[in-house]
Design a protein around this motif. Sequence first.
Motif, short mmCIF file in Angstrom:
data_model
loop_
_atom_site.label_atom_id
_atom_site.label_comp_id
_atom_site.label_asym_id
_atom_site.label_seq_id
_atom_site.Cartn_x
_atom_site.Cartn_y
_atom_site.Cartn_z
N ALA A 228 0.80 -1.23 0.00
CA ALA A 228 0.00 0.00 0.00
C ALA A 228 0.83 1.28 0.00
CB ALA A 228 -0.94 -0.01 1.20
N GLU A 229 1.87 1.32 0.84
CA GLU A 229 2.57 2.60 1.01
C GLU A 229 3.32 3.05 -0.25
OE1 GLU A 229 4.65 2.68 4.69
OE2 GLU A 229 4.40 4.85 4.91
N PRO B 205 -5.11 -0.30 4.86
CA PRO B 205 -5.69 0.94 5.37
C PRO B 205 -5.00 2.14 4.72
CG PRO B 205 -4.54 -0.29 7.13
CD PRO B 205 -4.46 -1.11 5.90
N PRO B 206 -5.73 3.25 4.57
CA PRO B 206 -5.13 4.40 3.86
C PRO B 206 -3.86 4.89 4.54
CG PRO B 206 -7.38 4.90 4.61
CD PRO B 206 -7.08 3.51 5.05
N THR B 207 -2.82 5.09 3.75
CA THR B 207 -1.58 5.67 4.26
C THR B 207 -1.66 7.17 3.99
OG1 THR B 207 -0.46 5.51 2.14
CG2 THR B 207 -0.34 3.59 3.58
N ARG B 208 -0.72 7.90 4.60
CA ARG B 208 -0.79 9.35 4.41
C ARG B 208 -0.56 9.73 2.94
NH1 ARG B 208 4.11 12.64 4.17
NH2 ARG B 208 5.90 11.55 5.04
N TYR B 209 0.25 8.91 2.26
CA TYR B 209 0.52 9.23 0.85
C TYR B 209 -0.75 9.03 0.02
CZ TYR B 209 5.27 8.96 2.50
OH TYR B 209 6.41 9.18 3.22
N THR C 129 -6.07 3.76 -6.35
CA THR C 129 -7.07 2.71 -6.12
C THR C 129 -6.38 1.44 -5.60
OG1 THR C 129 -8.11 3.64 -8.07
CG2 THR C 129 -9.06 1.61 -7.21
N GLU C 130 -5.25 1.10 -6.25
CA GLU C 130 -4.49 -0.09 -5.84
C GLU C 130 -4.04 0.04 -4.38
OE1 GLU C 130 -1.08 -0.95 -8.42
OE2 GLU C 130 -0.03 -1.69 -6.64
N SER C 131 -3.56 1.23 -4.03
CA SER C 131 -3.05 1.45 -2.68
C SER C 131 -4.17 1.30 -1.65
CB SER C 131 -2.43 2.84 -2.58
OG SER C 131 -2.14 3.15 -1.24
N LEU C 132 -5.34 1.86 -1.96
CA LEU C 132 -6.45 1.80 -1.01
C LEU C 132 -6.97 0.37 -0.86
CD1 LEU C 132 -8.27 5.11 -1.96
CD2 LEU C 132 -6.91 4.65 0.09
N VAL D 214 -3.81 9.39 1.03
CA VAL D 214 -4.74 10.50 1.28
C VAL D 214 -4.26 11.75 0.55
CG1 VAL D 214 -5.86 11.90 3.03
CG2 VAL D 214 -5.36 9.51 3.51
N GLN D 215 -2.95 11.99 0.58
CA GLN D 215 -2.42 13.14 -0.16
C GLN D 215 -2.66 12.96 -1.66
OE1 GLN D 215 1.51 12.93 2.05
NE2 GLN D 215 1.50 15.08 1.48
N ALA D 216 -2.51 11.72 -2.13
CA ALA D 216 -2.75 11.45 -3.55
C ALA D 216 -4.23 11.68 -3.88
CB ALA D 216 -2.35 10.01 -3.89
N ALA D 217 -5.11 11.32 -2.94
CA ALA D 217 -6.55 11.53 -3.17
C ALA D 217 -6.83 13.03 -3.32
CB ALA D 217 -7.36 10.93 -2.02
N ILE D 218 -6.16 13.85 -2.51
CA ILE D 218 -6.34 15.31 -2.62
C ILE D 218 -5.85 15.78 -3.98
CG2 ILE D 218 -5.58 17.54 -1.71
CD1 ILE D 218 -5.46 16.11 1.10
N ALA D 219 -4.67 15.29 -4.39
CA ALA D 219 -4.13 15.67 -5.70
C ALA D 219 -5.07 15.21 -6.82
CB ALA D 219 -2.74 15.07 -5.89
N ALA D 220 -5.72 14.04 -6.61
CA ALA D 220 -6.63 13.51 -7.63
C ALA D 220 -7.87 14.40 -7.77
CB ALA D 220 -7.03 12.08 -7.29
#
Lengths: 117, 417
Positions: B230-231, B287-291, B280-283, B293-299
């Motif tokens: 995930a990370e 469990p969500p890692t900080r990266y 999507t693969e990471s999630l 969540v940051q990627a989700a914001i960038a998305a």
Amino acid sequence: MSKYMLLIYGDEQQWETISAEDMAEIDAGHVAFQKRAGDRILASGQLEPSSTATTLRGDGEAPAVTDGPFLETKEVLGGFYLIEAADLDEAVALSRELAEVRHAHSGVEIKPLVHHG
Amino acid sequence: MSTPGDAVAAAHRAHWAGVLAATVRITRDLDTAEECVQDAYAQALRTWPSGGVPDHPAAWLRTVAGNRARDLLRRESVWRRAMPLLVEEATATAPDPQDADEPPAVADDTLRLIFTCCHPALSREARVALTLRLVCGLSTAEVARAFLVQESTMAARITRAKKKIAAARIPYRVPTAEELPERVSAVCDVVHLVFTTGSNAPVGETLVRDDLVGSAVGLARTLHRLLPVAEPAGLLALLLLIDARRATRTDDDGRPVLLEDQDRSWWDREMITEGIDLLTESLRAGPPTRYAVQAAIAAVHAEAATFEATDWSEIVSLYDVLLRLWPSPVVKLNQAVALGMRDGPEAGLVALDRLAAEPALATYRYLSAARADFLRRLGQWPEAVTAYEEALVLTDNEAERAFLTRRLAEVRRSQEA
């Protein structure tokens, strides 16, 4: 194999007022450590409180003998193991057995001994 | 037309880490391995122009560096027996990688090198410095420049770290499953730090340091290819989603262009798609890692057709999640800015004022710049002038200074009008 000194530091005041439950956890940690490390432990010991320490030091003169530890700090050296391990990762993995590494007021410092070939 | 010189430079970028990692196997000592690899590249510079570029540059370099290493070992075998050697797992045996450019063992070697450089027993600074030096092949002078320290300071830091690796016997190996979570996090941290330093250079004439950004993305790719957990997936997603905007982040003069003024048609759609797939693969992987969540914001930014269409509510709530995983003052600042975008500049200013007491942000250039921007939007000219002046004092990057100076001139004109 390399030799590592595991130095167990802790807050003496906390140590004096420790609960029976915490004491049992720490004892269990040492039992687990000794079981896992086996004959890789070359020496070990628990130290009397720092109020029992005596320091010899001087600046070029004959050393003066004084009461107390070399450094006055809250966290003091309370015990040690001298072990043999293949590398730092193994020394770290073994140290994780010690309950002292899980408490905020104590910790273990790992120092390699100089390797004389 | 590429010249042999270009070929050496390209081989340096692409194969430095692999060649070094393969050579460490032989020398079991980083310093000697580095010397041998440097020798091999120097020999390439001398012989490729006349003898031609070999079909498999990486294999050529590994062979030359390896021969040099064996040579040194033979000559110094007695003396070397007394030296502390980089520990290697007894079981680690790999085929001699001489007949193909990328045998599988090489990738694994590189991973070992990355994990050795990012060992948690080394200080965070040392990890970054060693990674840039040994894995990315940057010179000590370049590493020093990237982190705003004197070259002598950086050289001492790198030497100290190498000495600890040897004396404390930090092993040259990929960590066991039990150690992996902590180690992967340390590696991801370093790669992320290299990336942020490259994409917002704190000093210098340009905002973006392409070499550092490129190294970071390359490392994140290697890490994800070798450890698809995930990370690293989240980290690579984040880097791609941000890097997709690189072409529009600065104007022709290298000055920063704000998100709202960027021409979104220039964003790299392929990178965005790849980033979202990785997210999507990471999630899915844990469990969500900080990266992630940051990627989700960038998305969310990447998917908005226009700046006005940005889903700020979604971004504010993602920052709530991020703050639980990574409670950093800079994240709080970014959330305050997003809140201002959702609820208006007054709300943004209130949120920023709450952060004024954070010691870590007291001299942080983006806090003043964010305040200045909200004040400008509200038409509070004198306060905006002061805030821009503050931000200018705090920034050492020429491109950012140019941007802030232009904005300051605009608000001054509005104030006089």
